[in-house]
Design an enzyme around this catalytic site. Structure first.
Site, short mmCIF file in Angstrom:
data_model
loop_
_atom_site.label_atom_id
_atom_site.label_comp_id
_atom_site.label_asym_id
_atom_site.label_seq_id
_atom_site.Cartn_x
_atom_site.Cartn_y
_atom_site.Cartn_z
N HIS A 1 -4.86 -10.95 3.08
CA HIS A 1 -6.15 -10.55 2.42
C HIS A 1 -7.47 -10.78 3.36
O HIS A 1 -8.58 -11.24 3.05
CB HIS A 1 -6.34 -11.46 1.11
CG HIS A 1 -5.59 -11.34 -0.05
ND1 HIS A 1 -5.97 -10.61 -1.13
CD2 HIS A 1 -4.07 -11.44 -0.13
CE1 HIS A 1 -4.92 -10.55 -1.62
NE2 HIS A 1 -3.63 -11.18 -1.23
N GLY B 1 9.11 -3.36 -3.93
CA GLY B 1 7.96 -4.33 -4.18
C GLY B 1 8.02 -5.71 -3.94
O GLY B 1 7.64 -6.80 -4.76
N LEU C 1 7.21 -7.04 1.26
CA LEU C 1 7.46 -6.79 2.64
C LEU C 1 7.17 -5.25 2.90
O LEU C 1 7.60 -4.70 3.90
CB LEU C 1 8.95 -6.84 2.90
CG LEU C 1 9.07 -8.48 2.43
CD1 LEU C 1 10.67 -8.44 2.74
CD2 LEU C 1 8.69 -9.59 3.51
N SER D 1 7.32 -2.30 1.28
CA SER D 1 8.16 -1.29 1.23
C SER D 1 7.26 0.15 0.84
O SER D 1 7.77 1.28 1.13
CB SER D 1 9.06 -1.54 -0.11
OG SER D 1 8.33 -1.74 -1.11
N GLU E 1 -2.77 5.69 0.58
CA GLU E 1 -2.90 4.87 -0.58
C GLU E 1 -3.88 4.48 -1.17
O GLU E 1 -4.06 3.98 -2.14
CB GLU E 1 -2.18 3.45 0.39
CG GLU E 1 -1.73 2.46 -0.56
CD GLU E 1 -0.77 1.36 0.08
OE1 GLU E 1 0.13 1.66 0.90
OE2 GLU E 1 -0.73 0.45 -0.58
N ASP F 1 -0.35 -3.20 7.01
CA ASP F 1 1.17 -2.77 6.67
C ASP F 1 1.51 -1.32 7.51
O ASP F 1 2.48 -1.38 8.24
CB ASP F 1 1.57 -2.51 5.31
CG ASP F 1 0.80 -3.65 4.51
OD1 ASP F 1 0.72 -4.75 4.79
OD2 ASP F 1 0.75 -3.48 3.10
C1 GLA Z 1 -1.14 -5.61 0.92
C2 GLA Z 1 -2.17 -4.68 1.47
C3 GLA Z 1 -2.71 -4.95 3.00
C4 GLA Z 1 -3.08 -6.36 3.12
C5 GLA Z 1 -2.07 -7.29 2.32
C6 GLA Z 1 -2.71 -8.78 2.14
O1 GLA Z 1 0.08 -5.64 1.67
O2 GLA Z 1 -1.53 -3.53 1.48
O3 GLA Z 1 -3.62 -4.06 3.35
O4 GLA Z 1 -4.46 -6.48 2.53
O5 GLA Z 1 -1.80 -6.97 0.98
O6 GLA Z 1 -2.94 -9.38 3.49
#
Ligand code: GLA
Length: 472
Positions: free
Chosen positions: A49, A172, A175, A177, A225, A237
């Site tokens: 976050h 979900g 990790l 996905s 996204e 991610d």
């Molecule tokens: C999700 C979001 C990321 C990041 C994390 C929390 O995976 O896609 O961009 O904000 O939550 O760190």
């Protein structure tokens, strides 16, 4: 208890998975796939976050990930099928023109009435079984936008594709996905639809994609996204999936998305990482994630910052976090709400973001210390993991009973530290454990979950792995 009761998720053998997918593709679509592309999921040592606040994240790419077999079409249609039993609903057809119109209507250009119907696509509603096709279609849309700026990535007119998708990640499971799906589809589209792919057929594409291009592709996947799926992802991610490296952590500075690779050998020595999927599915599209983000952004605006990272100096200390919180208190002047959001909640989100960013900088210093003996920093890293979990639980308030109990149980069974990773509200716990104790931790956590009537978790051995690439 027999260890057979324990569910372990293996990454599988890439060659076998790729060959199997080729065979299934031929059955499904009645023609040969041009190739198979793979993108990894991720685990994050610290920095949850905070990517959307310019903080530092320390993720690693997993050996587990998503495979896409694909062949091009020339009618602007995507025909998609996933082999994931929880999501598979036969072939889904998406018109890329419909996605384009949808995005334009959302942005206020044109009215929803002009949007042609998206054929056979699930609508995006909370729950794991919906909306997955938007990640793929959104990725092609985002590549089209990028190709308008970079000629080597220009998507040829009328391009469409047949795709068969299979993943070794828990869907979900926190990790990434979703990012693995976007990034694997992205590579397939680059390979099949652009001049870069044409000039670098097969495995050559892997080397042709230098880090600068991978960074552009990661940003495009993030657009997919955010703008098509409507989830407030911050780019962590997608970056690690496209820019990770075997045996390394990615030290990602989200102020400018610059990346350094930190070898894990110095940190790990005789220790290892284990990810525990709580089997409480996490879903970013249901509003809770955005709600937490909105609290922290209200705090950011109150502090007059463009991003929360700017509240801390380059090399922050705990005193800087305290100073930021004190300034917040002064500025709120005891008001119960700021921007209509509870002040106490905004303060907690702020404290999470500031301490999490501090932890990342502390960890990065440990990981970057070339004089450190292998494994010497592991205890300290374990403590930082524990502090990260407490912050996810008490300040970000994104944890849940199964994750808290798993963290406790792993620690009691010999882990050096453990924390919830990802967006929260479900998902996975990351554990740092001496190799010799990994099995004890697995058994203890499994037993605890059974005794306390939590869903039996699934265990993934974490091997920091290479970035997205063609595999067959
Ligand atoms: C999700 C979001 C990321 C990041 C994390 C929390 O995976 O896609 O961009 O904000 O939550 O760190």
């Amino acid at each position: 208890m027999h260890s057979d009761d324990v569910a372990r998720l293996e990454p599988g053998h890439q060659r076998e998975i790729s060959e199997g997918l080729h065979a299934r593709f031929a059955e499904q679509f009645g023609r040969r796939a041009d190739g198979v592309w793979f993108a990894p999921g991720r685990a994050n040592l610290n920095g949850e976050h905070v990517d959307f606040h310019g903080g530092r994240c320390l993720p690693m790419a997993l050996a587990h990930g998503t495979y896409v077999a694909a062949a091009p079409r020339e009618d602007g249609l995507l025909r998609l099928r996933t082999l994931d039993p929880g999501l598979d609903d036969g072939i889904q057809t998406v018109s890329i023109a419909a996605i384009d119109a949808l995005v334009r209507a959302d942005a206020g250009e044109g009215s929803a009435g002009e949007v042609p119907p998206i054929t056979d696509v699930h609508s995006i509603v909370p729950g794991v079984t919906s909306g997955w096709t938007h990640y793929v279609a959104g990725t092609l849309w985002a590549l089209q936008q990028l190709g308008a700026e970079l000629p080597e990535l220009a998507v040829r007119q009328g391009f469409g594709a047949d795709l068969l998708i299979s993943s070794t990640l828990p869907i979900g499971g926190g990790l990434s996905s979703s990012a693995a799906l976007e990034c694997s589809a992205m590579l397939a589209f680059v390979a099949l639809a652009t001049p870069l792919g044409e000039q670098n057929p097969g495995p050559a594409l892997g080397a042709a994609l230098d880090d600068a291009l991978r960074a552009r592709l990661a940003a495009a996947c993030m657009r997919a996204e955010v703008e098509v799926v409507g989830a407030g992802t911050g780019g962590l991610d997608q970056t690690v999936s496209l820019r990770g490296r075997a045996d390394h952590l990615v030290s990602l500075d989200c102020r400018n998305f610059s990346v350094e690779h930190r070898p894990t050998s110095r940190l790990l020595g005789e220790h290892t990482f284990l990810a525990i999927d709580t089997q409480q599915a996490h879903w970013l599209g249901d509003g809770q994630f955005d709600d937490r983000r909105a609290d922290s952004e209200a705090a950011m605006r109150l502090l007059g910052a463009d991003q929360l990272r700017d509240v801390l100096p380059e090399s922050p200390h705990l005193g800087d976090v305290d100073a930021g919180l004190a300034r917040f208190d002064t500025l709120t002047g005891g008001a119960e709400a700021i921007e209509g959001r509870r002040t106490s909640a905004c303060r907690r989100r702020l404290r999470h973001a500031l301490t999490e960013m501090l932890r990342s900088e502390q960890l990065d210093r440990i990981l970057g210390d070339e004089k450190l003996e292998p494994g010497a920093g592991a205890q300290q890293v374990g403590h930082i993991l524990d502090a990260g979990h407490a912050s996810m639980r008490d300040d970000a308030q994104v944890s849940f009973p199964a994750a808290d109990a798993i963290v406790e149980s792993a620690r009691a069974a010999g882990a050096l530290g453990a924390r919830l990773i990802g967006g929260g509200f479900g998902g996975s716990v990351l554990v740092l454990v001496p190799r010799s104790r990994e099995d004890d931790v697995v058994q203890a956590v499994h037993r605890m979950c059974v005794e306390q009537s939590f869903t039996a978790p699934r265990f993934l051995h974490v091997e920091p792995s290479a970035a997205a690439r063609p595999v067959g």
